[in-house]
Each structure stands twice: as C-alpha cells, then as structure tokens.
Design an enzyme around this catalytic site. Sequence first.
Site, PDB file in Angstrom:
ATOM      1  N   PHE A  29       0.858  -1.188   0.000  1.00  0.00           N
ATOM      2  CA  PHE A  29       0.000   0.000   0.000  1.00  0.00           C
ATOM      3  C   PHE A  29       0.886   1.227   0.000  1.00  0.00           C
ATOM      4  CE2 PHE A  29      -2.345   3.332   2.208  1.00  0.00           C
ATOM      5  CZ  PHE A  29      -3.635   3.237   1.694  1.00  0.00           C
ATOM      6  N   GLY A  30       0.831   2.019  -1.064  1.00  0.00           N
ATOM      7  CA  GLY A  30       1.759   3.137  -1.220  1.00  0.00           C
ATOM      8  C   GLY A  30       1.088   4.491  -1.120  1.00  0.00           C
ATOM      9  N   ASN A  35       8.696  13.330   1.209  1.00  0.00           N
ATOM     10  CA  ASN A  35       8.458  14.693   1.686  1.00  0.00           C
ATOM     11  C   ASN A  35       7.074  14.906   2.281  1.00  0.00           C
ATOM     12  OD1 ASN A  35      11.025  15.619   0.824  1.00  0.00           O
ATOM     13  ND2 ASN A  35      10.259  15.860  -1.264  1.00  0.00           N
ATOM     14  N   TRP A  65       8.697   4.033   3.221  1.00  0.00           N
ATOM     15  CA  TRP A  65       8.199   3.313   4.401  1.00  0.00           C
ATOM     16  C   TRP A  65       7.015   2.432   4.035  1.00  0.00           C
ATOM     17  CZ3 TRP A  65      11.793   3.093   7.732  1.00  0.00           C
ATOM     18  CH2 TRP A  65      12.612   4.202   7.981  1.00  0.00           C
ATOM     19  N   CYS A 146      -8.983   3.147   3.927  1.00  0.00           N
ATOM     20  CA  CYS A 146      -8.077   2.008   4.137  1.00  0.00           C
ATOM     21  C   CYS A 146      -7.322   2.168   5.456  1.00  0.00           C
ATOM     22  CB  CYS A 146      -7.089   1.900   2.984  1.00  0.00           C
ATOM     23  SG  CYS A 146      -7.840   1.634   1.359  1.00  0.00           S
ATOM     24  N   ASN A 148      -8.253   3.735   8.139  1.00  0.00           N
ATOM     25  CA  ASN A 148      -9.107   3.512   9.308  1.00  0.00           C
ATOM     26  C   ASN A 148      -9.158   2.041   9.682  1.00  0.00           C
ATOM     27  OD1 ASN A 148      -9.944   5.972  10.327  1.00  0.00           O
ATOM     28  ND2 ASN A 148     -11.620   6.174   8.871  1.00  0.00           N
ATOM     29  N   GLY A 248      16.390  -3.576  34.316  1.00  0.00           N
ATOM     30  CA  GLY A 248      17.708  -2.995  34.486  1.00  0.00           C
ATOM     31  C   GLY A 248      18.522  -3.091  33.213  1.00  0.00           C
ATOM     32  N   GLU A 272       0.469   5.160  10.371  1.00  0.00           N
ATOM     33  CA  GLU A 272      -0.992   5.267  10.218  1.00  0.00           C
ATOM     34  C   GLU A 272      -1.551   6.471  10.980  1.00  0.00           C
ATOM     35  OE1 GLU A 272      -1.819   3.407   8.011  1.00  0.00           O
ATOM     36  OE2 GLU A 272      -0.915   1.435   8.157  1.00  0.00           O
TER      37      GLU A 272
END
Length: 288
Positions: A29-30, A35, A65, A146, A148, A248, A272
């Site tokens: 999904f793009g 930018n 991404w 999409c 949501n 720790g 998202e």
Amino acid sequence: MGGIDKFGTKEQKDRYLPGMAKGKILGAFGLTEPNHGSDPGSMETTARPHPSKLGYFSISGSKTWITNSPIADVMLVWAKLQSTGKIRGFLIERAACPPGALGTPAIKNKNGLRASITGMIQLDECPVPKENMFPNIEGLKGPFACLNSARYGIAWGTIGALEDCIDRTRTYALERKQFKGNPLAKYQLVQKKLADAVTDAAYGILAATQVGRLIDEGKALPEMISMIKRQNCDRALANARKLQEIFGGNAVSDEYGIGRHVANLFVTQTYEGQSDIHSMFLLLENPA
C-alpha cells in the site's frame, strides 16, 4: 486487499483478491512519500496520459516506508491526476512494468519492526493500464478509508504487545532476586508499574471491543478509531518503557524481548497517523 475490496471493480477483485487471500499474490500500500508523511494531500506522485501507449497512464513519483514493497507482486499506489489534481488509486503489477520504470529498494538498519520487509516504491514514467485505476473514488477519502481499517487493527495489536510485556516482566520480577534474596516482585515500586500496565491494557481491550461492536452495527465514527489508535499506542508505549526499567541492564538484550517491544511500539505510535495528528483530528471533530 481492503482497498481493492472496497473500491475495486469486479474484474480487479476477481483478478487479485483470491490469490492474495491464499498468499500467492503479495500486496503493498503506497501512500507516504519522502516529503509528505502526515500531509498526504500534498503528494507529488502524479499520473498523466501515457505519451505513447494508448489506454495507459504514466505514473512518476516516490513512496517510502512501504511494508512489503521489495517483495510485493501488486502495489496499490495513490497518485494525483495531472489533469485534475485529484488523488486516485492505481494497481501496479511488478511483472507488467518495463525495466527501469519501477524500483522497490529495501530500507535497511531499522531500529524497530526489524522483521518487517520495508522499502520504497520508485516510479519513473511507469505505464499502468486505465483499467487498473479505481473508477469511483477520488481524493483522500479512499486512502483514509483504508487507513481507518489499519488503525483499528493497530489498536488491538499494541495492547497485545503490552500484554506480552506484562507477562515477560512479571516472570522476570518473580525470578530475579535482589537485596537478601527477595524477588523484585516483592517491592511495591515494581508492583505499581505492573498494576498501571495491567490497568491500561484492560481499558484498551474494552475500548477496542466496544468500537468493534459499533463497526459491526454501522455506528462507528472515524474519530472513535482515531481515539483508540492514539490512546492504545500511547499507553502501550509508555507502559512498556516503564516495565523496561524493571529489567535494568538486561533490558537492552534481545534475550528478554522487552526492548524489541519498546522499539516496535514507538513505530506503531508513528505510522498510520502519528499520535499528535490524531489529537488534531479529535479537536477538529470535537472543538471546545
């Protein structure tokens, strides 16, 4: 798959969804660009009639991404029509792209979600047939619908990660002995951190369950999903960081897993729709 199912033609659904459901066709999904992350309306990826191939669009631009892009067979890419400036969805098949028109380099050396194959989608005059465009959806309504669905799933997944953090921390606190052989779990500072985490996990599960019921009844509103995505991501990350303190120095070791959860939960808070963006959504929908 959600975008194709919601907005695709019958031919597009028949072509892709059965194979995707069986894992034989991998998708991506793009939307996000180098930018333009929180501001997808300013995307620079454009589609124009192909200068030499009748019945085709020529798409140019970059997405980043993008989960699965290095291995995806089909990519749902959102681009602006050069003629109208309207955002439209296109299904781009890797096998149909000529050499040099499509690049999907992987993004390496991530601190979080290291098991996810993440990359870019680089398009240079990539020819895409007109029948691969979603016909009846334009603007940001398509990608946001999409998102949501994805955001609702994230509201569950982050609480699942927090529950695993609680389980790992409880086990460690019972086994780790300090100060005259006492388990860490004996000390109230440790107990409080676990109690806070358990409380937020319970509230997160109840909220996600209720919104799911409203979705089934057709009564859910987008701001409800923004609220639980934001809240569950934020509380899961905050509690995981507090539980990490109980380990720790061991917290930095992959052996204990808590650091991996913290790194991954930071990513969920960001993708998202970053939490601050969801805060803005809520204020815009419910002004004081």
